[in-house]
Design a protein around this motif. Structure first.
Motif, PDB file in Angstrom:
ATOM      1  N   ILE A  13       0.827  -1.200   0.000  1.00 25.54           N
ATOM      2  CA  ILE A  13       0.000   0.000   0.000  1.00 25.54           C
ATOM      3  C   ILE A  13       0.862   1.251   0.000  1.00 25.54           C
ATOM      4  CG2 ILE A  13      -1.569   1.309   1.475  1.00 25.54           C
ATOM      5  CD1 ILE A  13      -3.196  -1.162   1.730  1.00 25.54           C
ATOM      6  N   ALA A  14       1.969   1.197   0.753  1.00 26.71           N
ATOM      7  CA  ALA A  14       2.877   2.343   0.757  1.00 26.71           C
ATOM      8  C   ALA A  14       3.432   2.575  -0.646  1.00 26.71           C
ATOM      9  CB  ALA A  14       4.006   2.104   1.754  1.00 26.71           C
ATOM     10  N   ASN A  15       3.787   1.475  -1.307  1.00 23.50           N
ATOM     11  CA  ASN A  15       4.326   1.603  -2.662  1.00 23.50           C
ATOM     12  C   ASN A  15       3.275   2.108  -3.632  1.00 23.50           C
ATOM     13  OD1 ASN A  15       6.791   0.716  -1.864  1.00 23.50           O
ATOM     14  ND2 ASN A  15       6.460  -1.414  -2.463  1.00 23.50           N
ATOM     15  N   LEU A  16       2.060   1.589  -3.461  1.00 19.82           N
ATOM     16  CA  LEU A  16       0.960   1.984  -4.324  1.00 19.82           C
ATOM     17  C   LEU A  16       0.714   3.481  -4.174  1.00 19.82           C
ATOM     18  CD1 LEU A  16      -0.719   0.190  -6.128  1.00 19.82           C
ATOM     19  CD2 LEU A  16      -2.495   0.172  -4.377  1.00 19.82           C
ATOM     20  N   SER A  17       0.684   3.905  -2.912  1.00 20.81           N
ATOM     21  CA  SER A  17       0.467   5.314  -2.614  1.00 20.81           C
ATOM     22  C   SER A  17       1.545   6.157  -3.301  1.00 20.81           C
ATOM     23  CB  SER A  17       0.502   5.516  -1.100  1.00 20.81           C
ATOM     24  OG  SER A  17       0.562   6.877  -0.792  1.00 20.81           O
ATOM     25  N   HIS A  18       2.774   5.694  -3.158  1.00 24.17           N
ATOM     26  CA  HIS A  18       3.899   6.410  -3.751  1.00 24.17           C
ATOM     27  C   HIS A  18       3.771   6.464  -5.276  1.00 24.17           C
ATOM     28  CE1 HIS A  18       8.031   6.564  -5.403  1.00 24.17           C
ATOM     29  NE2 HIS A  18       8.152   7.534  -4.511  1.00 24.17           N
ATOM     30  N   ASP A  19       3.443   5.291  -5.844  1.00 24.91           N
ATOM     31  CA  ASP A  19       3.387   5.218  -7.308  1.00 24.91           C
ATOM     32  C   ASP A  19       2.242   6.035  -7.885  1.00 24.91           C
ATOM     33  OD1 ASP A  19       5.494   3.602  -6.992  1.00 24.91           O
ATOM     34  OD2 ASP A  19       4.496   1.718  -7.524  1.00 24.91           O
ATOM     35  N   LEU A  20       1.170   6.166  -7.130  1.00 25.65           N
ATOM     36  CA  LEU A  20       0.050   6.964  -7.617  1.00 25.65           C
ATOM     37  C   LEU A  20       0.297   8.455  -7.413  1.00 25.65           C
ATOM     38  CD1 LEU A  20      -2.933   4.809  -6.299  1.00 25.65           C
ATOM     39  CD2 LEU A  20      -2.363   5.209  -8.684  1.00 25.65           C
ATOM     40  N   ARG A  21       0.952   8.766  -6.308  1.00 25.74           N
ATOM     41  CA  ARG A  21       1.125  10.163  -5.959  1.00 25.74           C
ATOM     42  C   ARG A  21       2.249  10.843  -6.740  1.00 25.74           C
ATOM     43  NH1 ARG A  21      -1.156  12.095  -1.519  1.00 25.74           N
ATOM     44  NH2 ARG A  21      -2.761  10.706  -0.756  1.00 25.74           N
ATOM     45  N   ASN A  28      -8.466   0.490   3.186  1.00 27.31           N
ATOM     46  CA  ASN A  28      -7.949  -0.862   3.016  1.00 27.31           C
ATOM     47  C   ASN A  28      -7.158  -1.299   4.245  1.00 27.31           C
ATOM     48  OD1 ASN A  28      -6.283  -3.056   2.205  1.00 27.31           O
ATOM     49  ND2 ASN A  28      -6.797  -2.581   0.091  1.00 27.31           N
ATOM     50  N   LEU A  29      -6.278  -0.432   4.690  1.00 29.45           N
ATOM     51  CA  LEU A  29      -5.451  -0.764   5.856  1.00 29.45           C
ATOM     52  C   LEU A  29      -6.291  -0.857   7.116  1.00 29.45           C
ATOM     53  CD1 LEU A  29      -2.122   1.242   5.585  1.00 29.45           C
ATOM     54  CD2 LEU A  29      -2.461  -1.201   5.403  1.00 29.45           C
ATOM     55  N   LEU A  30      -7.200   0.099   7.264  1.00 29.45           N
ATOM     56  CA  LEU A  30      -8.007   0.151   8.479  1.00 29.45           C
ATOM     57  C   LEU A  30      -8.852  -1.095   8.635  1.00 29.45           C
ATOM     58  CD1 LEU A  30      -9.383   3.784   8.625  1.00 29.45           C
ATOM     59  CD2 LEU A  30      -7.958   2.654  10.302  1.00 29.45           C
ATOM     60  N   THR A  31      -9.580  -1.432   7.558  1.00 30.74           N
ATOM     61  CA  THR A  31     -10.519  -2.537   7.673  1.00 30.74           C
ATOM     62  C   THR A  31      -9.814  -3.871   7.769  1.00 30.74           C
ATOM     63  OG1 THR A  31     -10.716  -2.494   5.293  1.00 30.74           O
ATOM     64  CG2 THR A  31     -12.447  -1.397   6.516  1.00 30.74           C
ATOM     65  N   LEU A  51     -16.525   9.000   4.233  1.00 33.64           N
ATOM     66  CA  LEU A  51     -17.478   8.745   5.310  1.00 33.64           C
ATOM     67  C   LEU A  51     -17.349   7.324   5.841  1.00 33.64           C
ATOM     68  CD1 LEU A  51     -20.867  10.486   4.502  1.00 33.64           C
ATOM     69  CD2 LEU A  51     -19.330  10.859   6.429  1.00 33.64           C
ATOM     70  N   ALA A  52     -17.042   6.397   4.938  1.00 34.05           N
ATOM     71  CA  ALA A  52     -16.860   5.011   5.379  1.00 34.05           C
ATOM     72  C   ALA A  52     -15.716   4.928   6.380  1.00 34.05           C
ATOM     73  CB  ALA A  52     -16.583   4.111   4.181  1.00 34.05           C
ATOM     74  N   ILE A  53     -14.644   5.656   6.096  1.00 36.49           N
ATOM     75  CA  ILE A  53     -13.501   5.675   7.020  1.00 36.49           C
ATOM     76  C   ILE A  53     -13.898   6.285   8.350  1.00 36.49           C
ATOM     77  CG2 ILE A  53     -11.266   6.780   7.433  1.00 36.49           C
ATOM     78  CD1 ILE A  53     -10.605   6.347   4.573  1.00 36.49           C
ATOM     79  N   VAL A  54     -14.576   7.418   8.263  1.00 31.90           N
ATOM     80  CA  VAL A  54     -15.003   8.106   9.475  1.00 31.90           C
ATOM     81  C   VAL A  54     -15.890   7.189  10.313  1.00 31.90           C
ATOM     82  CG1 VAL A  54     -16.568   9.920  10.232  1.00 31.90           C
ATOM     83  CG2 VAL A  54     -14.761  10.450   8.619  1.00 31.90           C
ATOM     84  N   GLY A  55     -16.830   6.514   9.633  1.00 31.78           N
ATOM     85  CA  GLY A  55     -17.736   5.608  10.335  1.00 31.78           C
ATOM     86  C   GLY A  55     -16.980   4.473  10.993  1.00 31.78           C
ATOM     87  N   PHE A  56     -16.015   3.943  10.278  1.00 32.77           N
ATOM     88  CA  PHE A  56     -15.233   2.836  10.821  1.00 32.77           C
ATOM     89  C   PHE A  56     -14.451   3.279  12.066  1.00 32.77           C
ATOM     90  CE2 PHE A  56     -11.274   0.515  11.179  1.00 32.77           C
ATOM     91  CZ  PHE A  56     -11.725  -0.796  11.165  1.00 32.77           C
TER      92      PHE A  56
END
Lengths: 224, 482
Positions: free
Chosen positions: B271-279, B326-329, B439-444
């Motif tokens: 996920i860290a790599n994905l974040s990096h590659d997208l950003r 993804n990480l949270l859930t 909102l899904a994150i906030v709810g979680f």
């Protein structure tokens, strides 16, 4: 001669752009594409901008090495990794953490804040409305009448603390804890009293403060 | 309940077999115990007690029932054919020899004759009725030991019969009768045997208990993260097998924990790599947009660039939320709740967002009480909730130009934090669906911290009440106000 910054970024496009932008703002930038020679290159620099994802040594390792070699050198992490864990890991040694994509103005503002906080003041006085603040000499002059304004120890500490976070809003808890070093106690009016006296000395019209601005419901701010 | 089939185990060396051996030995021992006690008694008597305090002249004492009876019959036989005078004389001699024994005799004419020294009160004649009465009186009375012998061993009473009697207290038990001390030793040995059996059983169970306790203490791991250490197996019985199974479980648990950690590591890195590659490309695009803005452009061009920049920001937020969710859930974030002043966190968060609100021309209506409000929350997570809410307000409630932060007293006496905007509401959410994942994150996050997020939305704006779920279900609640 501008202030010397060390910038470590592996992406050529981003690196070239930031390098150019910061150069345009009057900084002298040394841009490295990896962290191998970071420690030796950091000599004489006033601030380091560090990417996390680097080929070879990663940014966290480079940052820790830099902090070990130069404990007072401010480090700004500039990363595409946004998770809380990454931020927390970065902030263990770094002084600030900015995520990509970022606006160059924000980067410049944060660099300025960090430089100010680390005591890298310029010899030029800071102009705040009618005030001239000579940060190096701890001198405040009223530009309207040329008189020097004398502050008590605590007043001066509060004002300096606000100046070090120029443009940022600080809550009363943050100011109290930053200046006094003790945890803020609920309902403590000490800070309010000090700020009232401070305004009486600094402001043209203490009833309508312009220098130390009150952000209703949040805290105080000194804007450049 | 279905009966589980137990694993087969070898009988030899099992606890069951060992316990059975103890029981069988105990059962076999019962018939052996009594003779063994006798032997033991003899042994004790002759070796230990006999040497220390010998029983008083047991061998030579004439006052034993066996000897007296023997002697009386012998004398009666010897008196065959003697004259009554001779018999009188002999009984007199005997009485002198056995002074504690009363003696008399009855001649052929049923006349009672007794030596002059006798103190017995007897009738002159001794008829059959007297004999019966005598029997009743003395023979059945346990206090008296008496012997009747026919003189000359003649059953037809030609010469009469002779009687001796002695108080039992004068007699010593000997031969088949045992003294009190003997009885004590005898029963003592039996008791000892039973105590031995109890002790062996006791030891058996104590040993078993100790091993079970050892197993229990091995299973109880003090520090949460570590696995229990494997146990050293000493025996192959049932507990030994249990220990073996336990060790197997520890190994499996360890490998599964390791696998889970590796998976977690992998996922985080991915996920860290994905974040990096997208950003990274986003940052590049942004840099070009920024450079373009500095060029000479038509108004239309500038407007388009501004729109591009906004969408870039939205996209970046979306990536962030998607990856965070993804990480949270998947439970890769750890919740570290502590007691903290939420109002302080709200104020600090608002302070960080204030410049942006200002820049966007929002009216920030912030009125929070001075008194702290303590909740048990993870401050990082709570900041994250606020960041998401403020971000949403900036992105999706731009038309309202308003953000409000207030404290509200709830009917139950609780205090809630109210975040409100004057946008077009969730339904009309300015065309983009970015609010969903946020909102899904906030709810979680809220649910994990036991907070309720009551979201009321209408075309006039959105009100979000955050409060502690005291009894009610935590998490996100969506209501559409009319």
């Amino acid at each position: 001669m501008g202030i010397h910054l060390l910038y470590i970024e592996d992406d050529a496009e981003i690196g070239a752009w930031v390098n150019e932008d910061l150069g345009g703002r009057g900084y002298e930038v040394t841009w490295l594409q990896n962290g191998e020679r970071a420690v030796e290159q950091a000599a004489g620099c006033r601030l380091v901008i560090l990417d996390v994802m680097l080929p070879g040594l990663d940014g966290f390792t480079v940052g820790q090495r830099l902090k070990k070699a130069y404990p007072d050198l401010p480090i700004l992490m500039l990363s595409a990794r946004t998770s809380i864990d990454d931020k927390l890991e970065g902030l263990q040694f770094a002084d600030d953490y900015l995520t990509k994509p970022f606006h160059p103005d924000e980067l410049a503002a944060r660099i300025e804040v960090l430089l100010r906080r680390s005591g890298s003041y310029s010899t030029e006085p800071l102009v705040l409305k009618h005030l001239l603040v000579y940060e190096r000499e701890n001198r405040i002059v009223n530009n309207d009448n040329g008189e020097e304004i004398l502050l008590t120890g605590k007043q001066f500490q509060i004002f300096t603390y606000l100046l070090r976070h120029l443009g940022q809003i600080l809550t009363k808890e943050q100011i109290y804890e930053g200046v006094w070093g003790d945890p803020y106690l609920d309902g403590d009016k000490t800070l309010m009293v000090h700020i009232r006296y401070l305004r009486e000395k600094l402001e043209r019209d203490p009833a309508n403060p312009e220098i130390i601005e009150t952000v209703r419901g949040v805290g105080y701010r000194v804007k450049a | 309940m279905k009966k589980e089939k137990l694993p087969k185990s070898r009988f030899r060396g099992s606890l069951l077999s060992r316990y059975l051996i103890i029981i069988v030995i105990a059962l076999l021992f019962i018939p052996v115990v009594f003779p063994a006690s006798l032997v033991g008694y003899q042994f004790v008597q002759s070796i230990i007690v006999g040497n220390i305090s010998p029983e008083p002249e047991a061998k030579n004492d004439p006052y034993t029932t066996m000897r007296l009876e023997d002697m009386w019959h012998r004398e009666a036989k010897r008196l065959k054919g003697n004259t009554p005078e001779q018999i009188d004389a002999r009984i007199g001699e005997l009485h002198a020899a056995y002074s504690k024994v009363d003696m008399f005799w009855v001649d052929a004419k049923s006349r009672v004759r007794q030596p002059g020294t006798s103190k017995l009160k007897l009738p002159q004649t001794w008829e059959a009725a007297d004999a019966v009465a005598y029997m009743k009186r003395y023979r059945e009375a346990t206090q008296q030991f008496s012997v009747i012998a026919f003189i000359g061993d003649d059953q037809k009473l030609k010469q009469g019969f002779m009687v001796m009697q002695v108080s039992r207290s004068e007699l010593r038990t000997g031969g088949y009768e045992m003294s009190a001390r003997t009885t004590m030793i005898f029963f003592g040995i039996i008791l000892l045997m039973f105590l031995l059996f109890i002790a062996v059983s006791w030891m058996f169970f104590v040993n078993m208990r100790r091993r079970l306790l050892r197993l229990q203490s091995a299973m109880t791991v003090q520090d949460g993260s570590n696995l229990p250490d494997p146990i050293l197996i000493k025996k192959t019985d049932e507990i030994g097998q249990l220990e073996h199974a336990f060790n197997g479980m520890v190994v499996r648990l360890g490998s599964s924990q390791r696998r889970e950690r590796e998976e977690e590591e992998l996922r985080k890195r991915l996920i860290a790599n994905l974040s990096h590659d997208l950003r990274t490309p986003l940052t590049v695009i942004r840099s070009h947009v920024y450079s373009l803005q500095k060029e000479q452009l038509s108004d239309k061009g500038r407007q388009l660039l501004k729109l591009t920049e906004t969408k870039l920001g939205d996209l970046s937020g979306l990536i962030d939320n998607l990856l965070s969710y993804n990480l949270l859930t998947s439970g890769k974030y750890t919740l570290e709740p502590e007691r903290c002043d939420v109002l302080r966190i709200v104020r600090e968060s608002a302070a960080a967002w204030y410049p942006l609100w200002e820049k966007e021309g929002f009216e920030a209506d912030i009125d929070l009480p001075e008194e702290p409000l303590f909740w048990i929350i993870d401050p990082q997570w709570f900041r994250r909730i606020l960041d998401n809410l403020f971000q949403n307000a900036v992105r999706h409630a731009r038309s309202g130009q308003y953000i409000g932060l207030h404290a509200r007293a709830l009917p139950g006496g609780q205090t809630a934090i109210l975040v409100s905007d004057k946008g077009q509401g969730m339904e009309a959410s300015s065309g983009d669906k970015g609010a969903g994942i946020g909102l899904a994150i906030v709810g979680f996050l809220a649910r994990e911290m036991g907070l309720v997020m009551d979201v009321g939305s209408s075309s006039q704006g959105t009100d979000i009440l955050i409060y502690q779920a005291a009894g009610s279900e935590p998490g996100l609640k969506l209501t559409n106000k009319v």
